[in-house]
Motif scaffolding. Structure first.
Motif, PDB file in Angstrom:
ATOM      1  N   ASP A  43       0.843  -1.192   0.000  1.00  0.00           N
ATOM      2  CA  ASP A  43       0.000   0.000   0.000  1.00  0.00           C
ATOM      3  C   ASP A  43       0.877   1.240   0.000  1.00  0.00           C
ATOM      4  N   THR A  67       4.782  -7.138   8.699  1.00  0.00           N
ATOM      5  CA  THR A  67       4.462  -5.854   8.069  1.00  0.00           C
ATOM      6  C   THR A  67       5.679  -4.943   8.172  1.00  0.00           C
ATOM      7  N   THR A  69       6.529  -0.983   7.494  1.00  0.00           N
ATOM      8  CA  THR A  69       6.016   0.354   7.199  1.00  0.00           C
ATOM      9  C   THR A  69       7.194   1.309   7.067  1.00  0.00           C
ATOM     10  N   TYR A  70       7.250   1.994   5.935  1.00  0.00           N
ATOM     11  CA  TYR A  70       8.332   2.929   5.632  1.00  0.00           C
ATOM     12  C   TYR A  70       7.718   4.308   5.457  1.00  0.00           C
ATOM     13  N   HIS A  78       2.569   3.673  17.007  1.00  0.00           N
ATOM     14  CA  HIS A  78       2.219   2.256  17.106  1.00  0.00           C
ATOM     15  C   HIS A  78       2.027   1.888  18.572  1.00  0.00           C
ATOM     16  N   GLN A  94       9.120   0.726  10.502  1.00  0.00           N
ATOM     17  CA  GLN A  94       8.565  -0.122  11.548  1.00  0.00           C
ATOM     18  C   GLN A  94       8.484  -1.538  10.982  1.00  0.00           C
ATOM     19  N   TRP A  95       9.138  -2.483  11.655  1.00  0.00           N
ATOM     20  CA  TRP A  95       9.158  -3.873  11.173  1.00  0.00           C
ATOM     21  C   TRP A  95       8.462  -4.724  12.236  1.00  0.00           C
ATOM     22  N   GLU A 106      -2.254   1.838  14.625  1.00  0.00           N
ATOM     23  CA  GLU A 106      -1.334   2.784  13.989  1.00  0.00           C
ATOM     24  C   GLU A 106      -2.111   4.078  13.769  1.00  0.00           C
ATOM     25  N   GLN A 119       3.310   0.590   3.152  1.00  0.00           N
ATOM     26  CA  GLN A 119       3.305  -0.607   3.984  1.00  0.00           C
ATOM     27  C   GLN A 119       3.340  -1.834   3.086  1.00  0.00           C
ATOM     28  N   TRP A 121       3.477  -6.125   3.074  1.00  0.00           N
ATOM     29  CA  TRP A 121       3.239  -7.359   3.817  1.00  0.00           C
ATOM     30  C   TRP A 121       4.136  -8.441   3.238  1.00  0.00           C
TER      31      TRP A 121
END
Length: 284
Positions: A43, A67, A69-70, A78, A94-95, A106, A119, A121
Motif C-alpha cells: 500500500d 508488516t 512500514t516505511y 504504534h 517499523q518492522w 497505527e 506498507q 506485507w
C-alpha cells in the motif's frame, strides 16, 4: 553476458480505503492484484489532506506474516497488546512480525501536513507462522544510506545492496524470504545496476518521476506503476528526468497461501483457528 530480467507486467495501483477510512493506493494485494510470493500486499499512502488519514488504523489483529512500514513524511504512533509503543517518523521504518498473533493500532501523530509512505506485507514460512511475535522501530538515522558514483542515493532498508562498486548491508536481515528493500533516488541522467540473486522475485514501484529499463525492453514506467520482473538476469535502471523507486525483492516460499483479512496461513483450518483464537482472546 547475463541476459537482462524481462518485464512480466506493468500495472497501476488501485484506489482503496482501509483502517477507519484511510485513503490508499493499493499496489498489490487488492481484488485483481496478484500476490507475488513472498509478498502479499503493498500500500502507498500519500496525502496533504488530514481527512484522508486522520482516522488512522484503530486496534486490529494480524497473524502469519510481517508488516514493514516505511514513512517518507509524517508521524505515526504504534501501540500493541504486547506493550510495545513506538513513534514512526519521517525516514523511519517499523518492522512488525505478527507470527502467532499481535493486535495493534497505527494512529497519526499529526493533524495537518503530509502523511506519506508505504506498507509492505511479507509472508512467513509455515514453520514460523505460529512463532513469537516481535516489533522493531528503526529510526532514519539507523538506516544505511549511500550514494553511488553515478549520484544515485540508495536507502538500504533490508537485505544487501551491491552494484559491483559498493556493498552495504541493510538495517534488517531476514532468513527464508531474504527480502531486499531499497529506496532508490535517481537524479536526471543517472543509472544503476543492483545485483540480485537469481531465483528472487523482483518488483519495482515508481513513486516519482519516470524510470527506464533500457536492457529489459527500453520501456519507460511512470509514477504510480508497479513493474514485475522475471526471476533471473541482470537489472539495469535509468532515468532521464529523475525518479524515485522502491526496489522490492525476495525469495519465494512456494507454500499455499490462504488469507482471510488480516490472517495469512497455509490452510482454511488454520484460518478458522485464528478466527476462534481472536474471538476467544487467545490470538497470541
Amino acid at each position: 553476458m547475463t541476459d537482462p530480467r524481462r518485464i512480466l507486467s506493468i500495472q497501476p495501483g488501485q484506489p482503496a480505503s482501509d483502517g477507519a477510512g484511510v485513503r490508499l493506493n493499493r499496489v498489490i494485494g487488492g481484488p485483481g492484484l496478484e500476490r507475488f510470493d513472498p509478498f502479499l500486499m503493498l500500500d502507498e499512502f500519500s496525502s496533504n489532506d488530514p481527512d484522508d488519514y486522520i482516522a488512522g488504523f484503530p486496534p486490529h489483529p494480524h497473524r502469519g506474516f510481517e508488516t514493514i512500514t516505511y514513512m517518507l513524511e509524517g508521524r505515526m504512533r504504534h501501540e500493541d497488546h504486547l506493550g510495545n509503543v513506538g513513534l514512526l517518523g519521517s525516514g523511519g521504518v517499523q518492522w512488525m512480525t505478527a507470527a502467532r498473533g499481535i493486535i495493534h493500532s497505527e494512529m497519526p501523530e499529526q493533524e495537518s501536513g503530509a502523511m506519506r509512505g508505504f506498507q509492505l506485507w511479507l509472508n512467513l514460512p509455515a514453520k514460523d507462522k505460529l512463532g513469537e511475535a516481535g516489533y522493531r522501530d528503526i529510526p532514519a538515522q539507523q538506516i544505511p544510506r549511500l550514494t553511488t558514483s553515478a549520484g544515485v542515493e540508495v536507502v538500504v532498508i533490508a537485505g544487501q545492496f551491491d552494484d559491483g562498486e559498493i556493498s552495504q548491508a541493510g538495517a534488517v536481515q531476514r532468513p527464508h524470504t531474504e527480502p531486499q528493500l531499497f529506496d532508490l533516488h535517481l537524479p536526471p541522467g543517472s543509472r544503476i545496476a543492483p545485483r540480485l540473486a537469481d531465483g528472487q522475485r523482483v518488483m519495482l514501484y515508481v513513486y516519482e518521476g519516470l524510470l527506464e529499463l533500457p536492457e529489459a525492453s527500453k520501456q519507460a514506467v511512470s509514477a504510480g506503476h508497479l513493474v514485475r520482473l522475471t526471476d533471473e538476469g541482470q537489472l539495469q535502471l535509468a532515468s532521464a528526468q529523475g525518479a524515485r523507486v522502491l526496489l522490492i525483492a525476495g525469495t519465494p516460499l512456494r507454500e499455499p497461501i490462504v488469507q482471510y483479512g488480516p490472517f495469512v496461513m497455509n490452510s482454511r483450518e488454520e484460518i478458522e483457528q485464528a478466527l476462534r483464537d481472536f474471538r476467544d482472546g487467545a490470538l497470541a
